[in-house]
Design a protein around this motif. Sequence first.
Motif, PDB file in Angstrom:
ATOM      1  N   GLY A   1     -16.224 -10.621   4.319  1.00  0.00           N
ATOM      2  CA  GLY A   1     -16.415  -9.246   3.883  1.00  0.00           C
ATOM      3  C   GLY A   1     -15.105  -8.512   3.676  1.00  0.00           C
ATOM      4  N   TYR A   2     -15.205  -7.209   3.461  1.00  0.00           N
ATOM      5  CA  TYR A   2     -14.038  -6.360   3.262  1.00  0.00           C
ATOM      6  C   TYR A   2     -13.523  -5.918   4.627  1.00  0.00           C
ATOM      7  CZ  TYR A   2     -15.412  -6.440  -1.602  1.00  0.00           C
ATOM      8  OH  TYR A   2     -15.735  -6.857  -2.869  1.00  0.00           O
ATOM      9  N   LEU A   3     -12.764  -6.799   5.249  1.00  0.00           N
ATOM     10  CA  LEU A   3     -12.229  -6.593   6.585  1.00  0.00           C
ATOM     11  C   LEU A   3     -10.737  -6.899   6.565  1.00  0.00           C
ATOM     12  CD1 LEU A   3     -15.030  -8.415   8.621  1.00  0.00           C
ATOM     13  CD2 LEU A   3     -14.568  -5.962   8.648  1.00  0.00           C
ATOM     14  N   PRO A   4      -9.987  -6.408   7.540  1.00  0.00           N
ATOM     15  CA  PRO A   4      -8.550  -6.731   7.600  1.00  0.00           C
ATOM     16  C   PRO A   4      -8.335  -8.164   8.087  1.00  0.00           C
ATOM     17  CG  PRO A   4      -9.165  -5.363   9.453  1.00  0.00           C
ATOM     18  CD  PRO A   4     -10.375  -5.431   8.570  1.00  0.00           C
ATOM     19  N   PHE A   5      -8.762  -9.107   7.259  1.00  0.00           N
ATOM     20  CA  PHE A   5      -8.725 -10.526   7.612  1.00  0.00           C
ATOM     21  C   PHE A   5      -7.687 -11.223   6.753  1.00  0.00           C
ATOM     22  CE2 PHE A   5     -10.404 -14.916   7.048  1.00  0.00           C
ATOM     23  CZ  PHE A   5     -10.369 -15.323   8.367  1.00  0.00           C
TER      24      PHE A   5
ATOM     25  N   LEU B   1     -11.568 -14.658  17.234  1.00  0.00           N
ATOM     26  CA  LEU B   1     -11.959 -15.629  16.222  1.00  0.00           C
ATOM     27  C   LEU B   1     -11.633 -17.049  16.683  1.00  0.00           C
ATOM     28  CD1 LEU B   1     -10.732 -13.918  12.916  1.00  0.00           C
ATOM     29  CD2 LEU B   1     -13.057 -13.968  13.851  1.00  0.00           C
ATOM     30  N   VAL B   2     -12.549 -17.965  16.412  1.00  0.00           N
ATOM     31  CA  VAL B   2     -12.315 -19.386  16.662  1.00  0.00           C
ATOM     32  C   VAL B   2     -12.628 -20.155  15.385  1.00  0.00           C
ATOM     33  CG1 VAL B   2     -12.876 -19.153  19.111  1.00  0.00           C
ATOM     34  CG2 VAL B   2     -14.664 -19.820  17.501  1.00  0.00           C
ATOM     35  N   ALA B   3     -12.094 -21.347  15.269  1.00  0.00           N
ATOM     36  CA  ALA B   3     -12.303 -22.170  14.083  1.00  0.00           C
ATOM     37  C   ALA B   3     -13.694 -22.785  14.088  1.00  0.00           C
ATOM     38  CB  ALA B   3     -11.248 -23.270  14.018  1.00  0.00           C
ATOM     39  N   PRO B   4     -14.266 -23.109  12.907  1.00  0.00           N
ATOM     40  CA  PRO B   4     -15.506 -23.879  12.878  1.00  0.00           C
ATOM     41  C   PRO B   4     -15.359 -25.154  13.704  1.00  0.00           C
ATOM     42  CG  PRO B   4     -14.964 -23.088  10.680  1.00  0.00           C
ATOM     43  CD  PRO B   4     -13.779 -22.768  11.544  1.00  0.00           C
ATOM     44  N   THR B   5     -16.407 -25.531  14.371  1.00  0.00           N
ATOM     45  CA  THR B   5     -16.538 -26.668  15.303  1.00  0.00           C
ATOM     46  C   THR B   5     -16.074 -26.304  16.718  1.00  0.00           C
ATOM     47  OG1 THR B   5     -14.396 -27.813  15.041  1.00  0.00           O
ATOM     48  CG2 THR B   5     -16.123 -28.308  13.422  1.00  0.00           C
TER      49      THR B   5
ATOM     50  N   ARG C   1      -5.416 -16.451   4.372  1.00  0.00           N
ATOM     51  CA  ARG C   1      -4.498 -17.589   4.360  1.00  0.00           C
ATOM     52  C   ARG C   1      -4.328 -18.174   5.763  1.00  0.00           C
ATOM     53  NH1 ARG C   1      -0.433 -19.034   0.627  1.00  0.00           N
ATOM     54  NH2 ARG C   1      -0.756 -17.062  -0.487  1.00  0.00           N
ATOM     55  N   GLY C   2      -4.316 -17.296   6.774  1.00  0.00           N
ATOM     56  CA  GLY C   2      -4.052 -17.747   8.129  1.00  0.00           C
ATOM     57  C   GLY C   2      -5.266 -17.856   9.025  1.00  0.00           C
ATOM     58  N   PHE C   3      -6.473 -17.524   8.503  1.00  0.00           N
ATOM     59  CA  PHE C   3      -7.720 -17.597   9.279  1.00  0.00           C
ATOM     60  C   PHE C   3      -7.649 -16.729  10.542  1.00  0.00           C
ATOM     61  CE2 PHE C   3      -7.224 -21.925   7.369  1.00  0.00           C
ATOM     62  CZ  PHE C   3      -8.195 -21.810   6.382  1.00  0.00           C
ATOM     63  N   ARG C   4      -7.061 -15.551  10.433  1.00  0.00           N
ATOM     64  CA  ARG C   4      -6.925 -14.660  11.589  1.00  0.00           C
ATOM     65  C   ARG C   4      -6.993 -13.221  11.094  1.00  0.00           C
ATOM     66  NH1 ARG C   4      -1.235 -16.731  11.052  1.00  0.00           N
ATOM     67  NH2 ARG C   4      -0.121 -15.091   9.920  1.00  0.00           N
ATOM     68  N   TRP C   5      -7.120 -12.313  12.057  1.00  0.00           N
ATOM     69  CA  TRP C   5      -7.054 -10.902  11.685  1.00  0.00           C
ATOM     70  C   TRP C   5      -5.659 -10.592  11.165  1.00  0.00           C
ATOM     71  CZ3 TRP C   5     -11.666  -9.884  10.953  1.00  0.00           C
ATOM     72  CH2 TRP C   5     -12.673 -10.164  11.873  1.00  0.00           C
TER      73      TRP C   5
END
Length: 356
Positions: free
Chosen positions: A19-23, A51-55, A26-30
């Motif tokens: 979504g439209y979030l401060p995400f 946040l955690v990675a898939p799996t 490229r780095g998969f982080r806030w």
Amino acid sequence: FLTHRLTGLFVDSAGAQVGYLPFDYRGFRWAPSGDWRWTIAPVRPEWLPELVAPTAPLGQITAVAAEATGLPVGLPVIAAAADKACEVLGSGAIEPEVAAISYGTAATINTTMRKYVEAVPLIPPFPSAVPGAWSLEIQVYRGYWMVEWFRREFGAVEMAQAAATGIAPEVMFDDLAASVPAGSMGLTLQPYWSPGVRIPGPEAKGAVIGFGDVHTRAHLYRAILEGLAYALRDGLERTARRTRVAPTSLRIAGGGSQSPAAVQLTADVFGLPVARIHTHEAAGLGAAIDAAVGLGIHRDIESAVAAMVHVGEVRDPNPADHARYDDLYRSVYRRMYGRLLPLYREIRRITGYPPG
């Protein structure tokens, strides 16, 4: 919210951030402090979950959640990803040479990349359900909603026949599409029933050109399917130019994948073999693959896909039909938007539709 109710923790999957979030895609982080995204999203850092990675584990079922759901206390809750990302994984399209088509309410075409590439400049790719990868998605916003629109507005005969005979309505409409030759006798549809932000622009509208006295409801129905396939082919070619990887095969999922006519038509438009997996519920399968890897049932995504995704029917393109589609796509469809764009703008100016 659901993860918190299950685990008591404010934690989410990095693969679910679309979504439209401060995400930071490229780095998969806030996004880091001071990043411009914080200035356009009315969000405070303390509002955002870990946040955690898939799996990876999100937590475990609490006693309160166990009482409410019947799930056992301590059952691991594993991170998966957004619905389309899981669908791509569940289709087995984990290398860029295999593209995944979803014929759902929104029709999409996705490729999985291990490096960050923007298929549309300045529009970031979504996180993949594959940890550390991205899903390059091109979307036709109304997609197979258009099929339902046709059935509602023009398909009363087939719906009544299906009810009277006990035959599934999908079979009746598949027969309708199959009764028309490839190319719908020149009837060509641009499926912009719901305009996009960049591709197409916000002024875009749907268009159907080439009507003649030979055309029937069946031609219009097939033209809808063909127009969706043209739009997705255009998206795949856009992605291939950016990634410099040309897919050699397609996987197809979503409700529309249950239509043999739509699957064959897709193979013919793209000129590529199209495979359906053993279930059209590819999103659920993709989430299960992430869970299996997270629990150690399979050592990695590749081995889980090999064990859990089974290719069923494969449709190869018909050479004659592909040649006709290729000519219509290049000579007609690809030229429609540019030729009609000034008229779309005038329609918007005069009517105020679409708003914005």
